[in-house]
Structure formats: C-alpha cells, structure tokens
Design an enzyme around this catalytic site. Structure first.
Site, PDB file in Angstrom:
ATOM      1  CB  CYS A  41      -0.897   0.008   1.238  1.00 30.48           C
ATOM      2  SG  CYS A  41      -2.026   1.425   1.292  1.00 30.48           S
ATOM      3  CG  ASP A  43      -0.609   3.962   5.326  1.00 28.84           C
ATOM      4  OD1 ASP A  43      -1.805   4.007   5.638  1.00 28.84           O
ATOM      5  OD2 ASP A  43       0.310   4.403   6.058  1.00 28.84           O
ATOM      6  NE  ARG A  45      -0.611   4.705   8.760  1.00 29.53           N
ATOM      7  CZ  ARG A  45      -1.876   4.463   9.110  1.00 29.53           C
ATOM      8  NH1 ARG A  45      -2.244   4.587  10.358  1.00 29.53           N
ATOM      9  NH2 ARG A  45      -2.754   4.088   8.204  1.00 29.53           N
ATOM     10  CG  HIS A  97      -1.511  -0.970   5.972  1.00 25.37           C
ATOM     11  ND1 HIS A  97      -2.103   0.007   6.724  1.00 25.37           N
ATOM     12  CD2 HIS A  97      -1.699  -0.600   4.677  1.00 25.37           C
ATOM     13  CE1 HIS A  97      -2.596   0.949   5.920  1.00 25.37           C
ATOM     14  NE2 HIS A  97      -2.367   0.597   4.681  1.00 25.37           N
ATOM     15  CB  CYS A 100      -5.706  -0.440   4.638  1.00 23.56           C
ATOM     16  SG  CYS A 100      -5.373   0.165   2.958  1.00 23.56           S
TER      17      CYS A 100
HETATM   18 CO    CO Z   1      -3.427   1.259   3.048  1.00 25.97          CO
END
Ligand code: CO
Length: 229
Positions: A41, A43, A45, A97, A100
């Site tokens: 992803c 993302d 993080r 994750h 999400c």
């Molecule tokens: Co995500």
C-alpha cells in the site's frame, strides 16, 4: 520553499554510507539484483525497506492504494513482469496493513472521489465474502477485510500471465501474502503463498477460513463455501 532539511539529510546519509561502506554506491550503480519484489500500500506508515531491514538494491517495489493487483493494470503488471522476467526475483510479497484507509472506504462505502473507482476492486473482495463478513462482529470487520484483500490480491498475482508463464517455464518463484500492523510494527504471514498456482489455490480456502476463525467470527458451517465467486 525548498525542502532543505530533506536534501541535507540525504547528503549526510550518502556521506555516511561512503564512509562506512566504501564501494556501496559503485556496486549498485552497475546493476540491481534484488531477490524480492514488494507489492504494498502507498500508506506512508508502511515503508517496504525499513520494516524488513532491506537495503537499497534488495527489494523491487510497487505500491498503490490498498495494495491492489488489478488484472488489467499495466503499471502493476509491467512492474511484476520486469521483476520476474528481467530481475529474476525469487519472491513476490503482497503486503497489506491493518487500518488501511482504502480498505476502510471500501467497507463503509465512503466516497473519496476518483479513487472510488479503484476502491471498487476492494469492494469486489468485500462482496465476495459478504455473508461471512456481515456475520462477524463489527469491530473486527476492517481487520478481516484488510486480510481478505491481501489473500485475494495474492490470487490475482498468481493468476497473472506473468506468474503463470514463469512457473510454466520452471522458474522457481514464490508468492507470499503478508499483513503489517501499523500499531505494533509487526508483519504476519497469512499463509496463502506458494510456488505454484495449484498450491496457492489449494491454500486459499484455508487462509480465508483462518481469517474468520482468528477474528472470532461467525458460526458459519463452511465459511469458504459461503463466499460468492
Ligand atoms: Co493502506
């Protein structure tokens, strides 16, 4: 405003690498030889290298919203093809994750904008497992859909012409499905991976069933059979 702090940090990092590991950049400038491909992803993080302890040159990365592998996505497919056919990676890791945002939007029918069309693919996953998801406690549904999304995207990678052709040629390559906890920094293997299409298809039902059991969800007699395809 120029991002001076980032550029300064970069210069310090490059100088430190040269000091501590002479020849590091010279070696990398000649070729990349990663053993791993990462599909994750976007993302912020979930940085692939950092959480796996891999260095520059060790993992070939494709990231998009909610780590989706769409059958006709030429961007993702080209990346996988390059990794498999040219770089000869040995492992393809699909990593989702918990928490999400893309999966959450899919679960709750939240309208974001253009991305709604992308998130529709995750709603396909949600709808495929609708009966079992709806029977599960509400507070576990997001975790479950995050896990199910990884499992289904692993299937999509394995059903791509790239992986099928590579396996047909006898290329030893293993696909893995992992999920990362942004709350604890830990990776978990969802045990849906394999090194042949039949193997992955065989593991699919058990992996799906494990998602529901682990999340203390429903007393469905046969969860995998309840999925709609
Ligand atoms: Co995500």
């Amino acid at each position: 405003m120029p991002l001076t702090h980032l550029l300064n940090h970069n210069r310090d990092w490059a100088a430190q690498m040269v000091r501590e590991r002479p020849g590091f950049f010279t070696g990398l400038s000649q070729q990349q030889n990663p053993r791993y491909m990462w599909i994750g992803c976007s993302d912020s993080r979930v940085p692939a290298n950092q959480i796996t302890g891999l260095e520059p040159g060790e993992v070939f990365v494709h990231r998009n919203v909610a780590n989706v592998m769409v059958h006709t996505d030429l961007n993702a497919l080209s990346t996988v093809q390059y990794a498999v056919d040219m770089l000869k990676v040995e492992h393809v890791i699909v990593c989702g994750h918990y928490g999400c945002g893309g999966v959450q939007a899919a679960l709750q029918n939240v309208r974001i904008g253009l991305a709604d069309n992308w998130i529709r693919h995750i709603q396909d996953v949600r709808d495929k497992h609708k009966a079992a998801l709806e029977a599960a406690p509400k507070q576990h549904q997001l975790d479950m859909l995050c896990e199910l999304n990884v499992i289904e995207q692993v299937m999509n990678v394995c059903h791509s012409t790239v992986l099928k052709d590579a396996w047909h040629r006898g290329h030893q390559i293993m696909v893995h499905g992992w999920i990362y906890g942004v709350h604890d920094g830990l990776l978990v293997d969802l045990k849906v991976g394999g090194s042949a299409l039949e193997q992955v298809e065989h593991l699919h039902a058990a992996a799906v069933e494990h998602v529901f059991k682990q999340n203390r969800a429903p007393a469905l007699k046969n969860i995998a059979a309840a999925a709609t395809y």
